[in-house]
Motif scaffolding. Structure first.
Motif, PDB file in Angstrom:
ATOM      1  N   VAL A  70     -19.750  88.692 -51.974  1.00 15.44           N
ATOM      2  CA  VAL A  70     -21.019  88.352 -52.597  1.00 15.44           C
ATOM      3  C   VAL A  70     -20.839  88.336 -54.119  1.00 15.44           C
ATOM      4  O   VAL A  70     -21.354  87.476 -54.813  1.00 15.44           O
ATOM      5  CB  VAL A  70     -22.109  89.384 -52.203  1.00 15.44           C
ATOM      6  N   ASN A  71     -20.063  89.308 -54.622  1.00 13.12           N
ATOM      7  CA  ASN A  71     -19.890  89.433 -56.071  1.00 13.12           C
ATOM      8  C   ASN A  71     -18.943  88.367 -56.608  1.00 13.12           C
ATOM      9  O   ASN A  71     -17.875  88.147 -56.048  1.00 13.12           O
ATOM     10  CB  ASN A  71     -19.310  90.803 -56.427  1.00 13.12           C
ATOM     11  N   GLY A  72     -19.356  87.735 -57.707  1.00  8.36           N
ATOM     12  CA  GLY A  72     -18.485  86.774 -58.378  1.00  8.36           C
ATOM     13  C   GLY A  72     -17.798  87.440 -59.557  1.00  8.36           C
ATOM     14  O   GLY A  72     -17.759  88.668 -59.649  1.00  8.36           O
TER      15      GLY A  72
ATOM     16  N   THR B  21     -13.408  91.697 -48.375  1.00  6.80           N
ATOM     17  CA  THR B  21     -14.030  92.434 -49.482  1.00  6.80           C
ATOM     18  C   THR B  21     -13.525  93.873 -49.528  1.00  6.80           C
ATOM     19  O   THR B  21     -12.890  94.363 -48.599  1.00  6.80           O
ATOM     20  CB  THR B  21     -15.574  92.471 -49.341  1.00  6.80           C
ATOM     21  N   LYS B  22     -13.852  94.532 -50.618  1.00  5.37           N
ATOM     22  CA  LYS B  22     -13.416  95.914 -50.835  1.00  5.37           C
ATOM     23  C   LYS B  22     -14.108  96.869 -49.874  1.00  5.37           C
ATOM     24  O   LYS B  22     -15.009  96.476 -49.133  1.00  5.37           O
ATOM     25  CB  LYS B  22     -13.690  96.299 -52.294  1.00  5.37           C
ATOM     26  N   ILE B  23     -13.676  98.121 -49.903  1.00  7.05           N
ATOM     27  CA  ILE B  23     -14.200  99.066 -48.902  1.00  7.05           C
ATOM     28  C   ILE B  23     -15.661  99.443 -49.162  1.00  7.05           C
ATOM     29  O   ILE B  23     -16.432  99.590 -48.213  1.00  7.05           O
ATOM     30  CB  ILE B  23     -13.286 100.318 -48.780  1.00  7.05           C
ATOM     31  N   PHE B  24     -16.074  99.548 -50.426  1.00  3.50           N
ATOM     32  CA  PHE B  24     -17.436 100.025 -50.701  1.00  3.50           C
ATOM     33  C   PHE B  24     -18.286  99.043 -51.508  1.00  3.50           C
ATOM     34  O   PHE B  24     -19.379  99.393 -51.939  1.00  3.50           O
ATOM     35  CB  PHE B  24     -17.388 101.376 -51.434  1.00  3.50           C
ATOM     36  N   CYS B  25     -17.770  97.848 -51.801  1.00  2.00           N
ATOM     37  CA  CYS B  25     -18.579  96.861 -52.530  1.00  2.00           C
ATOM     38  C   CYS B  25     -18.186  95.459 -52.083  1.00  2.00           C
ATOM     39  O   CYS B  25     -17.192  95.275 -51.396  1.00  2.00           O
ATOM     40  CB  CYS B  25     -18.395  97.012 -54.045  1.00  2.00           C
ATOM     41  N   SER B  26     -18.984  94.461 -52.485  1.00  2.00           N
ATOM     42  CA  SER B  26     -18.768  93.089 -52.009  1.00  2.00           C
ATOM     43  C   SER B  26     -17.873  92.282 -52.931  1.00  2.00           C
ATOM     44  O   SER B  26     -17.998  91.071 -53.019  1.00  2.00           O
ATOM     45  CB  SER B  26     -20.116  92.394 -51.849  1.00  2.00           C
ATOM     46  N   CYS B  27     -16.957  92.954 -53.643  1.00  2.00           N
ATOM     47  CA  CYS B  27     -15.985  92.241 -54.471  1.00  2.00           C
ATOM     48  C   CYS B  27     -14.845  91.752 -53.596  1.00  2.00           C
ATOM     49  O   CYS B  27     -14.492  92.387 -52.609  1.00  2.00           O
ATOM     50  CB  CYS B  27     -15.408  93.168 -55.541  1.00  2.00           C
ATOM     51  N   SER B  28     -14.253  90.626 -54.003  1.00  2.00           N
ATOM     52  CA  SER B  28     -13.144  90.037 -53.252  1.00  2.00           C
ATOM     53  C   SER B  28     -11.882  90.908 -53.366  1.00  2.00           C
ATOM     54  O   SER B  28     -11.634  91.528 -54.392  1.00  2.00           O
ATOM     55  CB  SER B  28     -12.848  88.649 -53.810  1.00  2.00           C
ATOM     56  N   HIS B  38     -12.433  90.654 -60.183  1.00  2.00           N
ATOM     57  CA  HIS B  38     -12.985  91.110 -58.910  1.00  2.00           C
ATOM     58  C   HIS B  38     -13.486  92.545 -59.047  1.00  2.00           C
ATOM     59  O   HIS B  38     -13.000  93.452 -58.388  1.00  2.00           O
ATOM     60  CB  HIS B  38     -11.929  91.038 -57.792  1.00  2.00           C
ATOM     61  N   THR B  39     -14.420  92.743 -59.964  1.00  2.00           N
ATOM     62  CA  THR B  39     -14.921  94.102 -60.180  1.00  2.00           C
ATOM     63  C   THR B  39     -16.446  94.097 -60.312  1.00  2.00           C
ATOM     64  O   THR B  39     -17.046  93.067 -60.601  1.00  2.00           O
ATOM     65  CB  THR B  39     -14.335  94.734 -61.456  1.00  2.00           C
ATOM     66  N   CYS B  40     -17.031  95.260 -60.065  1.00  2.00           N
ATOM     67  CA  CYS B  40     -18.478  95.424 -60.182  1.00  2.00           C
ATOM     68  C   CYS B  40     -18.744  96.892 -60.539  1.00  2.00           C
ATOM     69  O   CYS B  40     -17.801  97.684 -60.620  1.00  2.00           O
ATOM     70  CB  CYS B  40     -19.154  95.036 -58.861  1.00  2.00           C
ATOM     71  N   PRO B  41     -19.994  97.283 -60.727  1.00  2.00           N
ATOM     72  CA  PRO B  41     -20.261  98.681 -61.091  1.00  2.00           C
ATOM     73  C   PRO B  41     -19.713  99.691 -60.077  1.00  2.00           C
ATOM     74  O   PRO B  41     -19.312 100.790 -60.461  1.00  2.00           O
ATOM     75  CB  PRO B  41     -21.794  98.731 -61.160  1.00  2.00           C
ATOM     76  N   VAL B  42     -19.658  99.325 -58.772  1.00  2.00           N
ATOM     77  CA  VAL B  42     -19.174 100.285 -57.769  1.00  2.00           C
ATOM     78  C   VAL B  42     -17.680 100.552 -57.949  1.00  2.00           C
ATOM     79  O   VAL B  42     -17.256 101.712 -58.050  1.00  2.00           O
ATOM     80  CB  VAL B  42     -19.455  99.778 -56.334  1.00  2.00           C
ATOM     81  N   CYS B  43     -16.883  99.486 -58.010  1.00  2.00           N
ATOM     82  CA  CYS B  43     -15.434  99.699 -58.030  1.00  2.00           C
ATOM     83  C   CYS B  43     -14.905 100.014 -59.428  1.00  2.00           C
ATOM     84  O   CYS B  43     -13.700 100.183 -59.605  1.00  2.00           O
ATOM     85  CB  CYS B  43     -14.703  98.537 -57.382  1.00  2.00           C
ATOM     86  N   THR B  44     -15.801 100.068 -60.438  1.00  2.00           N
ATOM     87  CA  THR B  44     -15.358 100.564 -61.747  1.00  2.00           C
ATOM     88  C   THR B  44     -16.014 101.912 -62.041  1.00  2.00           C
ATOM     89  O   THR B  44     -15.967 102.392 -63.169  1.00  2.00           O
ATOM     90  CB  THR B  44     -15.692  99.568 -62.882  1.00  2.00           C
TER      91      THR B  44
HETATM   92 ZN   LIG Z   1     -16.696  95.960 -56.711  1.00  2.00          ZN
END
Ligand SMILES: [Zn+2]
Lengths: 97, 476
Positions: A70-72, B21-28, B38-44
């Motif tokens: 979902v995340n880009g 996707t990652k284990i705890f977020c929807s990043c590729s 491929h990062t978001c607040p969860v995986c950082t």
């Molecule tokens: Zn993430």
């Protein structure tokens, strides 16, 4: 106070927490931690033998996501949180010699 | 190896799961993205971000657990493993300590010393860390790998030498690849093994002090590290010194290891239950569904191939040693090619080119469709084997359509006997000595003339036909 935090203990905890404490801060921390342990001792007086441990505040289980991307790419937004950046990397002090 | 000592080895194997996707977020989880894309607040590890478990991770972990004869914890939870290092932006890794998803299993291995069971203590789910790069100014971090799902498979200390360790790793690799749970590439890090090793006097019951060896990126490195560590520990004991329990890093270039952490980095992870994630409850129905969806694994495939195809056991072992090869083998046969023919292309040309290009079978590019077409071209006599091998080399690198390629490059065999006879006349005229030799009874001179004709035809003739026409012509 029943519990006493030794110098060795506070030094060890400082290493784990990556903190450098001044002698005055050390004394203060020893005092605070001893109080915390006293409080835990108080809790330990309770008989909890028949009580299930609580691992989660809500009685929920199996909260899942489907495996869909979902995340880009929001690297610009994310890197705003970086202490320092170089190109598209987070930059921190060297971790190896 | 000193026969007065026995080596005891246990393995911690990390396997990167093949989720999107990652284990705890929807990043590729896609490999090779530009840094931090491929990062978001969860995986950082941003404060307040909430991890949500990827269901596919649980399904893969269950599949691996069931295929390795593990019991399943019907009630499983995550825990926080606390440590400070910049590859881990949360300052804790979400892992499982108290109630791992699978436990108490084992696989049968076949090593030089015979068959044995290697026990699996547990399999747990956890997240991978980011990747660090060091330059003159500082350390640079790419969090694309942060949060990529891993399972860690912890064996019992049941192995006694490097040979058994390799057999165990191969066994795990094949099971997991066949399940499709991971591609298990050691070199690329999607399968990593840490070796726990201790030595004890032969016959002793108590275990010696063990060390943990990290940074082992190939089977060769693992073998060398085991031999080196056995030797180091035995020497310490013989000198009356003690083995220190520590983590060591293997340097494959220098073929030695050194301790990884100083005492400033105490290994005290202060695990506690992860409050952000709900427990995982696994029903019997769920387990049955995973069992029902399990594909044919390697050991079953070997038995079936023996029954269905007339190819040697050795070929069966090689072909089934990679899921990718076994898939190509079966698909190509389905498209009408003879099993023996397909097996030959895989065993000879494919293995040769893989070695030449330093490639793993999992990276094979050519499709079963194109291999079937190539085999059909040879069977129909449209191209000879020499040309087929050349076409195969191009196909191996670029997965070209062999029919189109043969047509475009004019590699088809000249079946026009008139044209062939014309060339043969020229060869005869140009090689009077060989012709004379042949007529005087030196039969091997014919081979030379066939060779010359094939050369003049640029390989595009059927050597048997050339042989036949030449023999007829000269025997008049
Ligand atoms: Zn993430």
């Amino acid at each position: 106070m029943a519990d006493i935090i030794t110098d060795e203990m506070i030094d060890y905890v400082s290493i784990l927490a990556k903190l450098e404490l001044t002698p005055a801060e050390k004394e203060q921390a020893k005092n605070d931690m001893a109080k915390m342990l006293d409080y835990v001792d108080m809790l330990n007086e309770l008989d909890t033998s028949g009580t299930e441990p609580m691992y989660h505040v809500f009685p929920v289980s199996n909260v899942f996501r489907e495996d869909v991307v979902v995340n880009g790419d929001d690297s610009e937004g994310m890197l705003k949180n970086a202490p320092e950046r170089k190109d598209n990397f987070y930059k921190v002090p060297r971790t190896v010699d | 190896m000193n026969k007065h000592y026995e080596t005891v080895i246990g393995l911690e194997v990390h396997v990167e799961l093949a989720t999107k996707t990652k284990i705890f977020c929807s990043c590729s989880t896609a490999f090779g993205g530009a840094p931090n894309t491929h990062t978001c607040p969860v995986c950082t590890g941003m404060p307040g971000a909430l991890p949500v478990l990827n269901k596919q991770v649980v399904e893969y972990a269950l599949a691996v657990g069931l295929a390795t004869n593990c019991k399943i914890n019907k009630y499983s939870r995550f825990d926080r493993k606390n440590y400070f290092y910049p590859d881990n932006p949360q300052n804790y890794q979400i892992s499982q300590l108290y109630l791992p998803i699978c436990y108490d299993g084992g696989v049968e291995i076949e090593a030089a010393a015979g068959k044995k069971i290697v026990g699996i203590h547990e399999i747990h789910m956890e997240e991978d860390a980011g990747k660090l790069f060091h330059d003159e100014e500082g350390t640079l971090i790419d969090y694309n790998r942060s949060g990529v799902p891993l399972i860690e498979i912890v064996s019992e200390p049941d192995m006694r030498n490097a040979d058994e360790v390799i057999a165990y790793l191969e066994k795990l690799r094949l099971i997991i690849q066949y399940l499709g749970a991971s591609d298990c590439k050691l070199q690329e890090g999607s399968m990593r093994a840490d070796v726990n090793l201790s030595v004890r006097r032969a016959g002793a019951k108590e275990l010696g002090t063990r060390t943990e060896m990290k940074n082992l990126n190939s089977f060769k490195a693992i073998m060398r590290a085991i031999e080196s560590e056995e030797k180091r520990q035995i020497e310490l004991i013989e000198d009356g010194k003690e083995v220190v329990q520590e983590t060591r890093r293997w340097d494959d270039g220098r073929e030695c290891s050194y301790p990884m952490r100083s005492k400033e980095d105490a290994q005290d992870y202060r695990y506690f239950p992860e409050p952000d994630l709900a427990p995982v409850i696994i029903s019997d129905e769920w387990i049955e569904r995973i069992k029902g969806a399990q594909p044919e694994l390697r050991d079953e495939k070997r038995v079936r191939y023996r029954a269905e195809y007339d190819i040697p056991d050795y070929d069966i072992d090689i072909i089934t040693s990679s899921k990718k090869m076994a898939d190509i083998f079966e698909e190509t046969i389905k498209l009408g090619a003879r099993p023996k023919e397909v097996s030959n292309w895989l065993m000879v040309e494919t293995m040769r080119l893989l070695k030449e290009h330093e490639c793993e079978p999992e990276n094979i590019k050519f499709s079963p469709q194109n291999l079937a077409k190539l085999i059909a071209l040879v069977e129909k006599g449209s191209i000879n084997r020499t040309v087929a091998k050349e076409v195969f080399e191009v196909m191996f690198c670029e997965n070209i359509d062999p029919e189109t390629y043969v047509h475009e490059h004019g590699l088809g065999m000249v079946s026009d006997e008139g044209a062939l006879k014309e060339i043969i006349e020229q060869v005869i005229a140009a090689n009077p000595q060989s012709v004379a030799d042949y007529c005087n009874g030196k039969k091997q001179a014919l081979g030379y003339l066939v060779g010359q004709t094939m050369r003049a035809m640029k390989g595009k003739a059927d050597p048997q036909l050339v042989n036949k026409i030449l023999a007829e012509r000269l025997n008049v």
